[in-house]
Design a protein around this motif. Structure first.
Motif, short mmCIF file in Angstrom:
data_model
loop_
_atom_site.label_atom_id
_atom_site.label_comp_id
_atom_site.label_asym_id
_atom_site.label_seq_id
_atom_site.Cartn_x
_atom_site.Cartn_y
_atom_site.Cartn_z
N GLU A 244 6.13 2.74 6.80
CA GLU A 244 7.26 3.52 6.27
C GLU A 244 8.32 2.59 5.67
O GLU A 244 9.53 2.73 5.89
N ALA A 245 7.86 1.63 4.88
CA ALA A 245 8.74 0.58 4.36
C ALA A 245 9.79 1.12 3.40
O ALA A 245 10.80 0.45 3.15
N GLN A 246 9.59 2.33 2.87
CA GLN A 246 10.60 2.91 1.97
C GLN A 246 11.91 3.18 2.71
O GLN A 246 12.96 3.34 2.09
N ILE B 92 0.87 -1.17 0.00
CA ILE B 92 0.00 0.00 0.00
C ILE B 92 0.91 1.22 0.00
O ILE B 92 1.73 1.40 0.90
N SER B 93 0.75 2.08 -1.01
CA SER B 93 1.61 3.26 -1.10
C SER B 93 0.77 4.53 -1.10
O SER B 93 -0.43 4.50 -1.37
N GLY B 94 1.42 5.63 -0.78
CA GLY B 94 0.73 6.91 -0.77
C GLY B 94 1.68 8.01 -0.37
O GLY B 94 2.67 7.78 0.34
N GLU B 95 1.39 9.22 -0.83
CA GLU B 95 2.22 10.37 -0.47
C GLU B 95 2.18 10.61 1.04
O GLU B 95 1.32 10.10 1.76
N VAL B 96 3.13 11.41 1.51
CA VAL B 96 3.17 11.79 2.91
C VAL B 96 1.84 12.44 3.30
O VAL B 96 1.34 13.33 2.59
N GLY B 97 1.26 11.97 4.40
CA GLY B 97 0.04 12.58 4.91
C GLY B 97 -1.26 12.04 4.35
O GLY B 97 -2.34 12.56 4.67
N SER C 295 -1.29 -4.65 -4.90
CA SER C 295 -0.79 -3.33 -4.51
C SER C 295 -1.91 -2.31 -4.72
O SER C 295 -2.80 -2.50 -5.56
N TYR C 296 -1.83 -1.24 -3.95
CA TYR C 296 -2.85 -0.18 -4.05
C TYR C 296 -2.19 1.14 -3.71
O TYR C 296 -1.42 1.23 -2.74
N PRO D 65 5.71 6.79 -2.11
CA PRO D 65 6.01 6.39 -3.50
C PRO D 65 7.48 6.01 -3.72
O PRO D 65 7.79 5.26 -4.64
N GLU D 66 8.36 6.52 -2.86
CA GLU D 66 9.78 6.15 -2.97
C GLU D 66 9.99 4.65 -2.81
O GLU D 66 11.01 4.10 -3.26
N LEU D 67 9.04 3.97 -2.19
CA LEU D 67 9.15 2.51 -2.04
C LEU D 67 9.20 1.83 -3.40
O LEU D 67 9.94 0.86 -3.59
N ASP D 68 8.42 2.34 -4.36
CA ASP D 68 8.44 1.75 -5.70
C ASP D 68 9.81 1.89 -6.34
O ASP D 68 10.28 0.98 -7.03
#
Length: 281
Positions: free
Chosen positions: A131-133, A48-53, A186-187, A165-168
């Motif tokens: 915060e896996a990135q 699961i990814s997303g911008e800060v906040g 993924s989402y 998104p840095e995780l990608d």
């Protein structure tokens, strides 16, 4: 403060993740559905990814609260850990007492034994990494090794990565391409629309005890959405500051003027060239 003035029991726009205020707009609802479906299928990796906040941590905690009694969860909040430290943290979350001097291989063996015991007891085990990135490359490889733990029929451990998104970008590195190939679901969380922002604000106000009419004037709401770019954390921060400004003037409604005052005090809401367009809005 403004609680009594607006008839509130608590502050509606706190920055600390609070599952009691969780708001399931279309994007966050889609993420939950993805997570639940992935659990049902028993797939090993979910991202699961997303911008800060955008509410990843709140989503993660809400999802954890919604799990049935058959699930055992290990939640890693601070992933800036070397492989041995990460495995030790996973073991601790699973209530395993390991010698701190134990190497990665022995720690992995101990975790595998514990997972087999949970499987025999009918438990399903989840590892959630927020915060896996921020995971070092070597630790991402350790996560991949954890995903290898399985019986002939199913995975012993399902792993959910929450990250920016840095995780990608991290997962595109050649040395960890095997991990990326194992992500079955993924989402990507998206910011809220204007309508969702309005519903989100009303949702939080009602939960906090507000019983009046629209607290934000239409112009203020539009400005709030544009300034926050639909990011929940910025919506909260700007709404709180705008309420303070309105309370200071004895106003029962927040106008565009109070939003502009909140923006003046919130540098993180300013994008390049964006502030000039807002003040002309």
């Amino acid at each position: 403060m403004y609680l009594e003035f607006y008839g509130l029991r608590e502050f509606p726009f706190g920055l600390t993740p609070d599952t009691g205020f969780f708001f399931a707009d279309e994007s966050r609802r889609g993420a939950l559905e993805t997570l639940r479906f992935a659990l049902e299928t028993g797939e090993g990796f979910i991202k699961i990814s997303g911008e800060v906040g955008t509410g990843k941590t709140t989503l993660c905690r809400y999802f954890l609260q919604d799990l049935g009694p058959e699930y055992i969860s290990a939640y890693i909040l601070n992933p800036q850990l070397e492989p041995r430290e990460l495995l030790q943290a996973v073991a601790q979350e699973l209530s395993l007492k390991l010698d701190q001097r134990l190497g990665s291989h022995r720690a992995l063996q101990a975790i595998n034994t514990a997972l087999l015991q949970h499987a025999e007891a009918g438990h399903r085990v989840l590892l959630l990494i927020d915060e896996a990135q921020a995971l070092p490359t070597e630790s991402l490889e350790a996560v991949r090794l954890l995903s290898n733990l399985e019986t002939e029929k199913r995975k012993l451990l399902q792993i959910i990565l929450f990250g920016q998104p840095e995780l990608d970008t991290r997962l595109d590195q050649p040395e960890i391409r095997q991990l990326k190939q194992r992500i079955a679901f993924s989402y990507a969380l998206r910011p809220m629309t204007l309508a969702e922002t309005a519903a989100y604000i009303e949702h939080r106000l009602r939960l906090a005890g507000y019983r009046g009419g629209n607290l934000l004037q239409p112009g203020a709401l539009k400005l709030l959405h544009r300034a926050s770019r639909g990011i929940p954390r910025l919506i909260n921060l700007l709404s709180h500051k705008a309420l303070l400004a309105a309370y200071g003037r004895g106003l029962r409604q927040v106008s565009r003027r109070e939003l502009l005052q909140a923006l003046n005090d919130t540098p993180q809401a300013h994008a390049v060239g964006f502030w000039r367009r807002l003040t002309a809005f």
